[in-house]
Design an enzyme around this catalytic site. Structure first.
Site, PDB file in Angstrom:
ATOM      1  N   HIS A  16       0.728  -1.083  -0.097  1.00  0.00           N
ATOM      2  CA  HIS A  16      -0.182  -0.006   0.064  1.00  0.00           C
ATOM      3  C   HIS A  16       0.761   1.404  -0.039  1.00  0.00           C
ATOM      4  O   HIS A  16       0.647   2.180  -0.693  1.00  0.00           O
ATOM      5  CB  HIS A  16      -1.069  -0.043   1.185  1.00  0.00           C
ATOM      6  CG  HIS A  16      -2.177  -0.782   1.052  1.00  0.00           C
ATOM      7  ND1 HIS A  16      -2.636  -1.478   2.166  1.00  0.00           N
ATOM      8  CD2 HIS A  16      -2.979  -0.981   0.012  1.00  0.00           C
ATOM      9  CE1 HIS A  16      -3.954  -2.195   1.552  1.00  0.00           C
ATOM     10  NE2 HIS A  16      -3.880  -1.874   0.485  1.00  0.00           N
ATOM     11  N   ARG A  71      -9.433  -2.826 -13.429  1.00  0.00           N
ATOM     12  CA  ARG A  71      -9.259  -3.859 -12.421  1.00  0.00           C
ATOM     13  C   ARG A  71     -10.952  -3.765 -11.975  1.00  0.00           C
ATOM     14  O   ARG A  71     -11.241  -3.216 -11.081  1.00  0.00           O
ATOM     15  CB  ARG A  71      -8.486  -3.461 -11.219  1.00  0.00           C
ATOM     16  CG  ARG A  71      -6.858  -3.265 -11.704  1.00  0.00           C
ATOM     17  CD  ARG A  71      -6.251  -3.040 -10.475  1.00  0.00           C
ATOM     18  NE  ARG A  71      -4.697  -2.990 -10.682  1.00  0.00           N
ATOM     19  CZ  ARG A  71      -4.198  -1.876 -10.699  1.00  0.00           C
ATOM     20  NH1 ARG A  71      -4.390  -0.715 -10.713  1.00  0.00           N
ATOM     21  NH2 ARG A  71      -2.800  -2.024 -11.050  1.00  0.00           N
ATOM     22  N   ARG A 131     -10.254  -6.064 -17.600  1.00  0.00           N
ATOM     23  CA  ARG A 131      -9.893  -7.255 -16.949  1.00  0.00           C
ATOM     24  C   ARG A 131     -10.880  -7.943 -16.125  1.00  0.00           C
ATOM     25  O   ARG A 131     -11.462  -7.332 -15.224  1.00  0.00           O
ATOM     26  CB  ARG A 131      -8.661  -7.300 -16.058  1.00  0.00           C
ATOM     27  CG  ARG A 131      -8.166  -8.605 -15.359  1.00  0.00           C
ATOM     28  CD  ARG A 131      -6.978  -8.535 -14.750  1.00  0.00           C
ATOM     29  NE  ARG A 131      -7.104  -7.881 -13.442  1.00  0.00           N
ATOM     30  CZ  ARG A 131      -6.351  -7.445 -12.454  1.00  0.00           C
ATOM     31  NH1 ARG A 131      -5.026  -7.874 -12.793  1.00  0.00           N
ATOM     32  NH2 ARG A 131      -6.463  -6.974 -11.434  1.00  0.00           N
ATOM     33  N   GLU A 143       0.604 -14.046 -17.726  1.00  0.00           N
ATOM     34  CA  GLU A 143       1.325 -14.089 -16.394  1.00  0.00           C
ATOM     35  C   GLU A 143       1.801 -15.399 -15.874  1.00  0.00           C
ATOM     36  O   GLU A 143       2.446 -15.354 -14.759  1.00  0.00           O
ATOM     37  CB  GLU A 143      -0.002 -13.735 -15.395  1.00  0.00           C
ATOM     38  CG  GLU A 143      -0.855 -12.514 -15.656  1.00  0.00           C
ATOM     39  CD  GLU A 143      -1.955 -12.167 -14.776  1.00  0.00           C
ATOM     40  OE1 GLU A 143      -1.968 -11.265 -13.830  1.00  0.00           O
ATOM     41  OE2 GLU A 143      -2.882 -13.028 -15.254  1.00  0.00           O
ATOM     42  N   ASN A 188       3.815  -8.196 -12.928  1.00  0.00           N
ATOM     43  CA  ASN A 188       3.630  -8.360 -11.453  1.00  0.00           C
ATOM     44  C   ASN A 188       4.010 -10.074 -11.293  1.00  0.00           C
ATOM     45  O   ASN A 188       4.706 -10.501 -10.492  1.00  0.00           O
ATOM     46  CB  ASN A 188       2.696  -8.075 -10.699  1.00  0.00           C
ATOM     47  CG  ASN A 188       2.650  -6.329 -10.780  1.00  0.00           C
ATOM     48  OD1 ASN A 188       3.844  -5.904 -11.474  1.00  0.00           O
ATOM     49  ND2 ASN A 188       1.665  -5.743 -10.257  1.00  0.00           N
ATOM     50  N   ASP A 189       2.761 -10.765 -11.729  1.00  0.00           N
ATOM     51  CA  ASP A 189       2.556 -12.109 -11.565  1.00  0.00           C
ATOM     52  C   ASP A 189       3.633 -12.841 -12.130  1.00  0.00           C
ATOM     53  O   ASP A 189       3.955 -13.911 -11.658  1.00  0.00           O
ATOM     54  CB  ASP A 189       1.341 -12.451 -11.876  1.00  0.00           C
ATOM     55  CG  ASP A 189       0.423 -12.384 -10.646  1.00  0.00           C
ATOM     56  OD1 ASP A 189       0.611 -12.654  -9.413  1.00  0.00           O
ATOM     57  OD2 ASP A 189      -0.973 -12.016 -11.012  1.00  0.00           O
ATOM     58  N   ARG A 207       5.197 -11.966  -4.334  1.00  0.00           N
ATOM     59  CA  ARG A 207       5.561 -10.613  -4.444  1.00  0.00           C
ATOM     60  C   ARG A 207       4.920 -10.027  -3.082  1.00  0.00           C
ATOM     61  O   ARG A 207       5.135  -8.621  -2.694  1.00  0.00           O
ATOM     62  CB  ARG A 207       4.622 -10.066  -5.546  1.00  0.00           C
ATOM     63  CG  ARG A 207       3.030 -10.193  -5.487  1.00  0.00           C
ATOM     64  CD  ARG A 207       2.437  -9.542  -6.952  1.00  0.00           C
ATOM     65  NE  ARG A 207       1.103  -9.623  -6.799  1.00  0.00           N
ATOM     66  CZ  ARG A 207       0.583  -9.152  -7.939  1.00  0.00           C
ATOM     67  NH1 ARG A 207       1.179  -8.638  -8.872  1.00  0.00           N
ATOM     68  NH2 ARG A 207      -1.021  -9.229  -7.788  1.00  0.00           N
ATOM     69  N   CYS A 230       0.821  -4.252 -18.735  1.00  0.00           N
ATOM     70  CA  CYS A 230      -0.045  -3.466 -17.825  1.00  0.00           C
ATOM     71  C   CYS A 230       0.571  -3.729 -16.398  1.00  0.00           C
ATOM     72  O   CYS A 230      -0.341  -3.309 -15.030  1.00  0.00           O
ATOM     73  CB  CYS A 230      -1.674  -3.760 -17.807  1.00  0.00           C
ATOM     74  SG  CYS A 230      -1.788  -5.674 -17.446  1.00  0.00           S
TER      75      CYS A 230
END
Length: 576
Positions: free
Chosen positions: A202, A304, A340, A430, A453-454, A464, A501
């Site tokens: 965060h 998202r 998505r 991913e 990220n994934d 992660r 993305c």
């Protein structure tokens, strides 16, 4: 500063300043006195008992919980945007009926309310920590709620950051809860430094949304003396305590030059020789549109939609979904909006669906498309709402599925989209298997979007959400770059697009490498758009390709970054 990320090291620089290093997650230079956030509220006495009136003590605990929940909602309403979603989710956690039952049972046994709250929250804290992934990341949020409730019950000062500071300060903490940062601005905070967290924490997300430099995973940060002058480089991850005045002046001059360069880069994304690279925004819903438009987003590369579904007792209605989708579509007339579909599962459970079976590693369990297929009624409702929202708008609406691992899954999703009346269906790359067999998958769909990220998490077996392996969660690793190149090449050979993305697109230098690998569009958090636009505008497509080749030839992530930088002249003008 050298632009390299190092984690958890401490040394002195040539001028005698104490140097700490973590992971830079939000670029820029920040300087100011350190404000070290106080630790947790002290643990209540284990033997504390109430006066015997259990009903009154329960009521006291309930009032404290509601006061905290209402305060979190109020903070979120004032902050707006992504912070409102995060704090609204925290308020729901505070009001969780199962927590209230646990607190009440402890009070009925004679335990005083502060201790009952501590023990009840501790039980759920352990469950979240053991679950890993998204749920483990919520531990900090739960701890913050617990401390705030105990503060109300005991009359202690509420945890938080200073107000009315005479000058911008560097906020230093073990970790930061959303309520600590939601109402801050870059006029108050020069930079964030935390000992814990990674690029998707965060702190990182909010820092980037605020445009404030930030370094996470910085071991020893909370040992900085309160008030000590601190210089933070949010690109390299370097933190200097008591830096030489000349070093501060140098950093400030570089920051001014960088902002001038950012202001000079306008218009659609493109390389210096005119190769177009559409620059799109990642959004969670209509609340994020102002930031995307203000930063020149040409469309949306990642909508998202899970934010419509999370932390609620019932699924959003078709009409509610349709209105949220259409608001985003209408904001980009003639532009592209990539949606998505619901990305939920064992690590992001939905309260209105049966709890999943116990999974030792939720990141490898039923999530994304796997969960979508398990509950076809949820899928049918979402695809139908998307089709209705797309009808009559000029935006080019594309829909993609997360967590696709096989050709069969890609074919199934594309057929579901066609049945719903949606024209363009794609899949996210991913999972390494999808990248390795991209040439087969692209025949089933209209486009790819790479979730770095994934993809990085799975390629390097590094969760992660775990700060201990944050050093491995690096999309610069040549193995990750190889997988990206495979997907982009397969799409190009089929005459189809391949965007990125993930957070990698927000790194201006890595963005040039991605274009060199063959990626056709980049999507990121809105504040990163000017940085990426300016960096692309300074380099030709040939330079981007040379940087990509150099990075793939390296043996490690740091070496790949260094090799790419050597092929991209003029980065100093952006202080990158």
């Amino acid at each position: 500063m050298d632009g390299q990320q190092k984690t958890g090291t401490t040394a002195g620089d040539e001028n005698g300043a104490r140097a700490l290093a973590g992971t830079g997650v939000s670029p820029g230079a920040g300087y100011g006195p350190a404000h070290v956030l106080a630790g947790e509220i002290p643990e209540p006495d284990k033997e504390a008992r109430h006066d015997g009136d259990a009903a009154a003590e329960r009521a006291r605990a309930e009032r404290a919980v509601e006061e905290v929940a209402a305060d979190l909602e109020a903070r979120g309403a004032r902050a707006g945007g992504e912070a409102q979603d995060v704090l609204g989710a925290q308020a729901l956690m505070a009001r969780d009926p199962s927590l209230a039952v646990e607190v009440g049972e402890l009070i009925d046994r004679g335990v005083a309310a502060p201790r009952a709250v501590f023990d009840a929250f501790g039980k759920y804290r352990d469950l979240l920590a053991a679950a890993g992934g998204y749920l483990a990341e919520r531990v900090t949020d739960l701890d913050d709620i617990r401390d705030r409730v105990i503060a109300v019950l005991t009359g202690m000062p509420m945890p938080g950051v200073p107000t009315g500071a005479a000058e911008p300060f560097v906020l230093v903490a073990k970790d930061l809860a959303p309520a600590d940062t939601a109402l801050l601005s870059k006029d108050v905070v020069a930079a964030f430094v935390t000992e814990q967290g990674g690029p998707t924490s965060h702190t990182a997300i909010l820092a980037r949304s605020m445009g404030v430099p930030a370094v996470v995973g910085c071991a020893g940060a909370t040992a900085i003396a309160p008030g000590a002058p601190v210089l933070v480089d949010g690109a390299s991850g370097q933190v200097l305590v008591a830096p030489d005045p000349a070093r501060v002046a140098e950093a400030r001059a570089a920051d001014e030059a960088r902002h001038a360069a950012l202001s000079a880069a306008t218009g659609p994304g493109a390389t210096a020789d005119g190769h177009p690279v559409p620059l799109l925004a990642n959004v969670g819903g209509p609340r994020d549109l102002d930031g995307a438009l203000a930063n020149g987003a040409e469309g949306v590369g990642l909508y998202r939609t899970e934010f419509l579904f999370l932390d609620r007792e019932t699924a959003p209605s078709g009409r509610e979904q349709e209105e949220a989708y259409r608001a985003v579509f209408e904001a980009f007339p003639g532009g592209r909006v990539v949606v998505r579909t619901l990305d939920s599962g064992a690590d992001k459970p939905l309260a209105f669906l049966p709890p999943p079976e116990e999974e030792p590693n939720p990141a490898l369990g039923e999530r994304g498309l796997r969960m979508f297929r398990r509950y076809p009624e949820i899928m049918t409702a979402q695809l139908g709402a998307l089709a209705r929202a797309a009808a009559g708008v000029s935006a080019k609406v594309q829909v993609m599925a997360p967590m696709v691992a096989t050709v069969e899954e890609a074919e199934w999703f594309a057929e579901a989209c066609r049945t719903a009346g949606l024209g363009e269906a794609g899949v996210m790359i991913e999972v390494p298997s999808a990248a390795l067999r991209a040439a087969d998958l692209i025949r089933a769909v209209d486009f790819f979007s790479i979730g770095t990220n994934d993809l990085t998490q799975y390629a390097l077996a590094a969760d992660r959400q775990v700060s201990a392996v944050a050093g491995l969660q690096d999309p610069w690793h040549p193995a990750v770059l190889d997988l990206i190149a495979m997907a982009a090449s397969a799409a190009s050979e089929s005459g189809k697009g391949c965007g990125v993305c993930g957070e990698a697109a927000a790194d201006p230098v890595l963005a040039c490498v991605l274009v060199g690998l063959g990626v056709t569009s980049l999507s990121m958090g809105a504040p990163a758009l000017p940085w990426v636009r300016a960096c692309l505008a300074r380099h030709t497509l040939a330079q981007c390709r040379a940087a990509a080749a150099a990075a793939r030839s390296a043996a490690s992530a740091p070496a790949a970054k260094a090799a790419a930088r050597a092929e991209l002249p003029g980065l100093e003008a952006l202080a990158l």
